[in-house]
Design a protein around this motif. Structure first.
Motif, PDB file in Angstrom:
ATOM      1  N   LEU A   1       9.942  -6.783  -6.082  1.00 25.64           N
ATOM      2  CA  LEU A   1       8.967  -7.597  -5.352  1.00 25.64           C
ATOM      3  C   LEU A   1       8.243  -8.544  -6.306  1.00 25.64           C
ATOM      4  O   LEU A   1       8.081  -9.732  -6.016  1.00 25.64           O
ATOM      5  N   ASP A   2       7.830  -8.022  -7.448  1.00 22.74           N
ATOM      6  CA  ASP A   2       7.118  -8.843  -8.421  1.00 22.74           C
ATOM      7  C   ASP A   2       7.994  -9.987  -8.916  1.00 22.74           C
ATOM      8  O   ASP A   2       7.546 -11.133  -9.022  1.00 22.74           O
ATOM      9  N   ARG A   3       9.253  -9.704  -9.205  1.00 19.87           N
ATOM     10  CA  ARG A   3      10.146 -10.746  -9.717  1.00 19.87           C
ATOM     11  C   ARG A   3      10.401 -11.827  -8.660  1.00 19.87           C
ATOM     12  O   ARG A   3      10.465 -13.012  -8.968  1.00 19.87           O
ATOM     13  N   THR A   4      10.519 -11.404  -7.391  1.00 18.41           N
ATOM     14  CA  THR A   4      10.714 -12.371  -6.311  1.00 18.41           C
ATOM     15  C   THR A   4       9.487 -13.266  -6.151  1.00 18.41           C
ATOM     16  O   THR A   4       9.592 -14.495  -6.039  1.00 18.41           O
ATOM     17  N   MET A   5       8.304 -12.657  -6.137  1.00 14.79           N
ATOM     18  CA  MET A   5       7.084 -13.430  -5.954  1.00 14.79           C
ATOM     19  C   MET A   5       6.800 -14.317  -7.167  1.00 14.79           C
ATOM     20  O   MET A   5       6.252 -15.417  -7.033  1.00 14.79           O
ATOM     21  N   PHE A   6       7.189 -13.856  -8.349  1.00 13.54           N
ATOM     22  CA  PHE A   6       7.016 -14.638  -9.569  1.00 13.54           C
ATOM     23  C   PHE A   6       7.766 -15.964  -9.446  1.00 13.54           C
ATOM     24  O   PHE A   6       7.229 -17.037  -9.729  1.00 13.54           O
ATOM     25  N   GLN A   7       9.009 -15.900  -8.986  1.00  7.94           N
ATOM     26  CA  GLN A   7       9.792 -17.117  -8.781  1.00  7.94           C
ATOM     27  C   GLN A   7       9.209 -17.970  -7.651  1.00  7.94           C
ATOM     28  O   GLN A   7       9.152 -19.202  -7.760  1.00  7.94           O
ATOM     29  N   ALA A   8       8.765 -17.332  -6.581  1.00  6.54           N
ATOM     30  CA  ALA A   8       8.228 -18.077  -5.440  1.00  6.54           C
ATOM     31  C   ALA A   8       6.966 -18.842  -5.824  1.00  6.54           C
ATOM     32  O   ALA A   8       6.770 -19.990  -5.402  1.00  6.54           O
ATOM     33  N   LEU A   9       6.110 -18.232  -6.625  1.00  5.74           N
ATOM     34  CA  LEU A   9       4.886 -18.910  -7.055  1.00  5.74           C
ATOM     35  C   LEU A   9       5.211 -20.085  -7.974  1.00  5.74           C
ATOM     36  O   LEU A   9       4.623 -21.160  -7.854  1.00  5.74           O
TER      37      LEU A   9
ATOM     38  N   GLU B   1      -6.980 -19.061  -6.155  1.00  7.96           N
ATOM     39  CA  GLU B   1      -6.268 -17.927  -5.575  1.00  7.96           C
ATOM     40  C   GLU B   1      -5.823 -16.990  -6.692  1.00  7.96           C
ATOM     41  O   GLU B   1      -5.274 -17.435  -7.698  1.00  7.96           O
ATOM     42  N   LEU B   2      -6.061 -15.703  -6.504  1.00  6.08           N
ATOM     43  CA  LEU B   2      -5.605 -14.685  -7.443  1.00  6.08           C
ATOM     44  C   LEU B   2      -4.430 -13.948  -6.816  1.00  6.08           C
ATOM     45  O   LEU B   2      -4.563 -13.348  -5.747  1.00  6.08           O
ATOM     46  N   CYS B   3      -3.266 -14.036  -7.459  1.00  2.00           N
ATOM     47  CA  CYS B   3      -2.062 -13.357  -6.977  1.00  2.00           C
ATOM     48  C   CYS B   3      -1.796 -12.163  -7.884  1.00  2.00           C
ATOM     49  O   CYS B   3      -1.621 -12.334  -9.098  1.00  2.00           O
ATOM     50  N   LEU B   4      -1.757 -10.992  -7.309  1.00  6.02           N
ATOM     51  CA  LEU B   4      -1.720  -9.765  -8.092  1.00  6.02           C
ATOM     52  C   LEU B   4      -0.674  -8.811  -7.540  1.00  6.02           C
ATOM     53  O   LEU B   4      -0.689  -8.475  -6.361  1.00  6.02           O
ATOM     54  N   THR B   5       0.265  -8.411  -8.393  1.00  9.82           N
ATOM     55  CA  THR B   5       1.183  -7.343  -8.031  1.00  9.82           C
ATOM     56  C   THR B   5       0.628  -6.035  -8.581  1.00  9.82           C
ATOM     57  O   THR B   5       0.337  -5.936  -9.776  1.00  9.82           O
ATOM     58  N   LEU B   6       0.456  -5.056  -7.715  1.00  7.93           N
ATOM     59  CA  LEU B   6      -0.060  -3.750  -8.103  1.00  7.93           C
ATOM     60  C   LEU B   6       1.117  -2.785  -8.228  1.00  7.93           C
ATOM     61  O   LEU B   6       1.789  -2.472  -7.236  1.00  7.93           O
ATOM     62  N   ALA B   7       1.391  -2.371  -9.463  1.00  9.98           N
ATOM     63  CA  ALA B   7       2.529  -1.493  -9.732  1.00  9.98           C
ATOM     64  C   ALA B   7       2.075  -0.035  -9.741  1.00  9.98           C
ATOM     65  O   ALA B   7       0.964   0.272 -10.179  1.00  9.98           O
TER      66      ALA B   7
ATOM     67  N   TRP C   1     -14.067 -11.814  -3.837  1.00 10.22           N
ATOM     68  CA  TRP C   1     -12.824 -12.445  -3.420  1.00 10.22           C
ATOM     69  C   TRP C   1     -12.411 -11.877  -2.072  1.00 10.22           C
ATOM     70  O   TRP C   1     -12.780 -10.755  -1.726  1.00 10.22           O
ATOM     71  N   ARG C   2     -11.646 -12.650  -1.317  1.00 11.11           N
ATOM     72  CA  ARG C   2     -11.257 -12.253   0.034  1.00 11.11           C
ATOM     73  C   ARG C   2      -9.742 -12.095   0.105  1.00 11.11           C
ATOM     74  O   ARG C   2      -8.989 -13.018  -0.227  1.00 11.11           O
ATOM     75  N   LEU C   3      -9.294 -10.929   0.543  1.00 15.32           N
ATOM     76  CA  LEU C   3      -7.860 -10.680   0.695  1.00 15.32           C
ATOM     77  C   LEU C   3      -7.318 -11.520   1.846  1.00 15.32           C
ATOM     78  O   LEU C   3      -7.841 -11.483   2.948  1.00 15.32           O
ATOM     79  N   HIS C   4      -6.252 -12.295   1.582  1.00 15.23           N
ATOM     80  CA  HIS C   4      -5.696 -13.105   2.664  1.00 15.23           C
ATOM     81  C   HIS C   4      -4.202 -12.879   2.855  1.00 15.23           C
ATOM     82  O   HIS C   4      -3.643 -13.380   3.831  1.00 15.23           O
ATOM     83  N   ARG C   5      -3.550 -12.144   1.981  1.00 16.37           N
ATOM     84  CA  ARG C   5      -2.165 -11.765   2.260  1.00 16.37           C
ATOM     85  C   ARG C   5      -1.792 -10.527   1.451  1.00 16.37           C
ATOM     86  O   ARG C   5      -2.345 -10.276   0.376  1.00 16.37           O
ATOM     87  N   CYS C   6      -0.853  -9.803   2.017  1.00 18.67           N
ATOM     88  CA  CYS C   6      -0.444  -8.547   1.380  1.00 18.67           C
ATOM     89  C   CYS C   6       0.980  -8.224   1.814  1.00 18.67           C
ATOM     90  O   CYS C   6       1.286  -8.243   3.007  1.00 18.67           O
TER      91      CYS C   6
ATOM     92  N   PHE D   1       2.020  -6.666  -3.310  1.00 19.89           N
ATOM     93  CA  PHE D   1       1.664  -8.003  -3.741  1.00 19.89           C
ATOM     94  C   PHE D   1       0.433  -8.424  -2.958  1.00 19.89           C
ATOM     95  O   PHE D   1       0.453  -8.419  -1.724  1.00 19.89           O
ATOM     96  N   LEU D   2      -0.623  -8.786  -3.657  1.00 18.69           N
ATOM     97  CA  LEU D   2      -1.910  -9.097  -3.043  1.00 18.69           C
ATOM     98  C   LEU D   2      -2.307 -10.521  -3.392  1.00 18.69           C
ATOM     99  O   LEU D   2      -2.203 -10.936  -4.552  1.00 18.69           O
ATOM    100  N   GLY D   3      -2.755 -11.267  -2.393  1.00 17.23           N
ATOM    101  CA  GLY D   3      -3.259 -12.616  -2.606  1.00 17.23           C
ATOM    102  C   GLY D   3      -4.721 -12.677  -2.188  1.00 17.23           C
ATOM    103  O   GLY D   3      -5.064 -12.327  -1.053  1.00 17.23           O
ATOM    104  N   TYR D   4      -5.580 -13.097  -3.107  1.00 19.86           N
ATOM    105  CA  TYR D   4      -7.012 -13.184  -2.838  1.00 19.86           C
ATOM    106  C   TYR D   4      -7.480 -14.620  -2.976  1.00 19.86           C
ATOM    107  O   TYR D   4      -7.054 -15.336  -3.892  1.00 19.86           O
TER     108      TYR D   4
END
Length: 204
Positions: free
Chosen positions: A19-27, A158-164, A185-190, A198-201
């Protein structure tokens, strides 16, 4: 990690799952420039940024360069030469301070690398410089002190955070040197995959 560490044995990439590797490329795919500190470049063994062929084609169709610009923030201009980082000077810009050492600056410029000295120092000054040069979306990949400076200056949208799912006990923190009592900060996607989150704030 679950206890707020940002690296395993000096490398943050060892924490990330699929998931982290996919989101890393997407960002990276939606960024005009990727801003990163030289210490992280050395630790993570950065190479020239290369997206997947599908993402490169998507960017071209949107009128963007195939890969985002890699912007390295460095005081010493001590960048690795054995990773291929300097092999794509068109995709790299080094942002140095006013007191940057002359010899490594000449070496980089002789290799065709752009070395620029923003009017204002630090990560916030680097973001302003990149914006003036045409980068509307700047993605920062740290490290901890660079990210802390950007948050402290109120420049992170925006803070994009992968929680492992790991407890590491020691290692670099996600943020290093940030003053307390920061705004909320406000959570807007998960998204979740396996045991990763994967958390987006957004700034509240």
């Amino acid at each position: 990690s679950l206890d707020g560490r940002a690296e395993v044995a000096g490398r943050s990439g060892r924490l990330g799952g699929p998931l982290d590797r996919t989101m890393f490329q997407a960002l990276r795919a939606v960024a005009d420039a990727v801003l990163v500190g030289a210490r992280t470049v050395r630790a993570e063994r950065y190479r020239p940024l290369r997206l997947t062929p599908e993402l490169r084609e998507m960017r071209r169709s949107a009128g963007l360069r195939a890969d985002p610009l890699l912007a390295v923030l460095s005081h010493s201009l001590d960048l690795p030469e054995d990773t291929g980082l300097l092999d794509d000077p068109d995709g790299l810009v080094v942002l140095a301070g006013a007191d940057a050492p002359a010899k490594p600056m000449r070496r980089l410029r002789d290799a065709g690398v752009r070395v620029e000295q923003p009017d204002t120092g630090g990560p916030a000054g680097a973001i302003d410089h990149l914006y003036r040069e045409g980068s509307a979306v700047v993605l920062t990949e740290g490290g901890p002190s660079v990210l802390a400076d950007i948050v402290g200056e109120g420049r992170l949208d925006e803070l994009c955070l992968t929680l492992a799912p790991h407890l590491l006990g020691r290692g670099l923190p996600l943020l290093d040197g940030l003053e307390p009592d920061q705004p909320a900060w406000r959570l807007h996607r998960c998204w979740s995959a396996a045991d990763d989150l994967f958390l987006g704030y957004l700034r509240a």
